[in-house]
Design a protein around this motif. Structure first.
Motif, PDB file in Angstrom:
ATOM      1  N   GLY A 167      45.272  41.855  38.003  1.00  0.00           N
ATOM      2  CA  GLY A 167      44.635  42.484  39.399  1.00  0.00           C
ATOM      3  C   GLY A 167      44.556  41.114  40.317  1.00  0.00           C
ATOM      4  N   CYS A 168      43.811  40.723  40.982  1.00  0.00           N
ATOM      5  CA  CYS A 168      44.290  39.849  42.034  1.00  0.00           C
ATOM      6  C   CYS A 168      44.229  38.581  42.141  1.00  0.00           C
ATOM      7  N   ALA A 169      44.427  37.436  42.337  1.00  0.00           N
ATOM      8  CA  ALA A 169      44.661  35.756  41.371  1.00  0.00           C
ATOM      9  C   ALA A 169      43.690  35.043  41.727  1.00  0.00           C
ATOM     10  N   ILE A 170      42.349  35.516  42.023  1.00  0.00           N
ATOM     11  CA  ILE A 170      40.936  35.366  41.561  1.00  0.00           C
ATOM     12  C   ILE A 170      40.754  36.080  40.324  1.00  0.00           C
ATOM     13  N   SER A 171      40.836  36.893  40.332  1.00  0.00           N
ATOM     14  CA  SER A 171      40.447  37.674  38.878  1.00  0.00           C
ATOM     15  C   SER A 171      41.224  37.570  37.926  1.00  0.00           C
ATOM     16  N   LYS A 172      42.435  36.796  37.870  1.00  0.00           N
ATOM     17  CA  LYS A 172      43.276  36.987  36.846  1.00  0.00           C
ATOM     18  C   LYS A 172      42.654  34.749  36.382  1.00  0.00           C
ATOM     19  N   ALA A 193      33.048  40.408  48.173  1.00  0.00           N
ATOM     20  CA  ALA A 193      33.623  41.121  47.869  1.00  0.00           C
ATOM     21  C   ALA A 193      34.227  40.336  46.569  1.00  0.00           C
ATOM     22  N   ARG A 194      34.724  38.996  47.015  1.00  0.00           N
ATOM     23  CA  ARG A 194      35.506  38.166  46.117  1.00  0.00           C
ATOM     24  C   ARG A 194      34.530  38.142  44.874  1.00  0.00           C
ATOM     25  N   VAL A 195      33.254  38.063  45.059  1.00  0.00           N
ATOM     26  CA  VAL A 195      32.596  37.723  43.818  1.00  0.00           C
ATOM     27  C   VAL A 195      32.690  38.416  42.970  1.00  0.00           C
ATOM     28  N   LYS A 196      32.657  39.619  43.820  1.00  0.00           N
ATOM     29  CA  LYS A 196      33.159  40.790  42.323  1.00  0.00           C
ATOM     30  C   LYS A 196      34.659  40.714  41.404  1.00  0.00           C
ATOM     31  N   CYS A 197      35.374  39.713  41.974  1.00  0.00           N
ATOM     32  CA  CYS A 197      36.579  39.529  40.845  1.00  0.00           C
ATOM     33  C   CYS A 197      36.269  38.607  40.331  1.00  0.00           C
ATOM     34  N   ALA A 198      35.745  37.527  40.685  1.00  0.00           N
ATOM     35  CA  ALA A 198      35.671  36.685  40.039  1.00  0.00           C
ATOM     36  C   ALA A 198      34.749  36.709  38.577  1.00  0.00           C
ATOM     37  N   TYR A 249      36.487  47.343  34.978  1.00  0.00           N
ATOM     38  CA  TYR A 249      37.068  47.591  36.304  1.00  0.00           C
ATOM     39  C   TYR A 249      36.486  47.461  37.774  1.00  0.00           C
ATOM     40  N   ASN A 250      37.236  46.518  38.567  1.00  0.00           N
ATOM     41  CA  ASN A 250      36.411  46.337  39.849  1.00  0.00           C
ATOM     42  C   ASN A 250      37.189  47.495  41.491  1.00  0.00           C
ATOM     43  N   PRO A 251      36.538  48.206  41.644  1.00  0.00           N
ATOM     44  CA  PRO A 251      36.877  49.519  42.202  1.00  0.00           C
ATOM     45  C   PRO A 251      37.276  48.673  43.381  1.00  0.00           C
ATOM     46  N   LEU A 252      36.461  47.926  43.993  1.00  0.00           N
ATOM     47  CA  LEU A 252      36.847  47.821  45.413  1.00  0.00           C
ATOM     48  C   LEU A 252      38.032  46.711  45.351  1.00  0.00           C
ATOM     49  N   CYS A 253      39.015  46.171  44.275  1.00  0.00           N
ATOM     50  CA  CYS A 253      40.061  45.405  44.314  1.00  0.00           C
ATOM     51  C   CYS A 253      40.542  46.126  43.782  1.00  0.00           C
ATOM     52  N   GLY A 254      40.489  46.575  42.753  1.00  0.00           N
ATOM     53  CA  GLY A 254      41.667  47.529  42.019  1.00  0.00           C
ATOM     54  C   GLY A 254      42.075  46.469  40.229  1.00  0.00           C
ATOM     55  N   ASP A 255      40.748  45.401  40.005  1.00  0.00           N
ATOM     56  CA  ASP A 255      41.534  45.061  39.399  1.00  0.00           C
ATOM     57  C   ASP A 255      40.524  45.404  37.619  1.00  0.00           C
ATOM     58  N   GLU A 256      41.488  45.318  36.736  1.00  0.00           N
ATOM     59  CA  GLU A 256      41.098  45.901  35.588  1.00  0.00           C
ATOM     60  C   GLU A 256      41.572  45.010  34.924  1.00  0.00           C
TER      61      GLU A 256
HETATM   62 ZN    ZN Z   1      40.228  40.520  43.012  1.00  0.00          ZN
END
Ligand code: ZN
Length: 146
Positions: free
Chosen positions: A63-68, A120-125, A35-42
């Motif tokens: 999650g967002c496009a980057i996490s996916k 912030a996007r580093v965490k998504c990636a 879980y990435n609380p900053l963006c909401g990616d699960e």
């Molecule tokens: Zn994200």
């Protein structure tokens, strides 16, 4: 400022629209939730280890496009890889995502180098990778990027 201009290269768009290995994995030997609380990616990452090789790997979640896209590229890369090599690649990917430094054996993963400019996007990636690490230990705790 368009954060996405650097990031949304064709490959990322493609992996987001048509994520690879996006399914529930039956008979997984390893699994963890992230879980990435900053963006909401699960995300849930599961894999089957056989003879120290990642025989199959899949992810689920929203999650967002980057996490996916990152999870899609990660699973495509790790499938069939030795577990030891996958651990080493995690370190390399972490360096890539946080500094933009790539080595020429990183293939499609290097398209995510641009995220280092956007903390912030580093965490998504990296969410999928941290969750993969958790899966290696069959972590019962939710893996968080914070
Ligand atoms: Zn994200």
């Amino acid at each position: 400022m368009d954060v996405f201009r650097d990031l949304y290269q064709q490959l990322i768009i493609d992996h987001n629209k048509n994520p690879r290995n996006f399914c529930k994995l039956e008979n997984a030997s390893h699994s963890a939730d992230g879980y990435n609380p900053l963006c909401g990616d699960e995300i849930t990452v599961s894999f089957i280890e056989k003879d120290s090789i990642i025989e199959n790997i899949a992810f689920m979640g929203s999650g967002c496009a980057i996490s996916k896209a990152s999870a899609s590229i990660m699973t495509s890369t790790l499938k069939g890889m030795k577990v030891e090599d996958a651990k080493a690649l995690f370190e390399k990917f972490h360096t890539l995502a946080t500094t933009g430094e790539s080595t020429n054996d990183m293939g499609k993963l290097s398209v995510l180098a641009g995220v280092h400019k956007y903390p912030a996007r580093v965490k998504c990636a990296t969410l999928a990778w941290h969750t993969f690490q958790g899966a290696l230990n069959n972590s019962q705790e939710i893996i968080k990027t914070e």
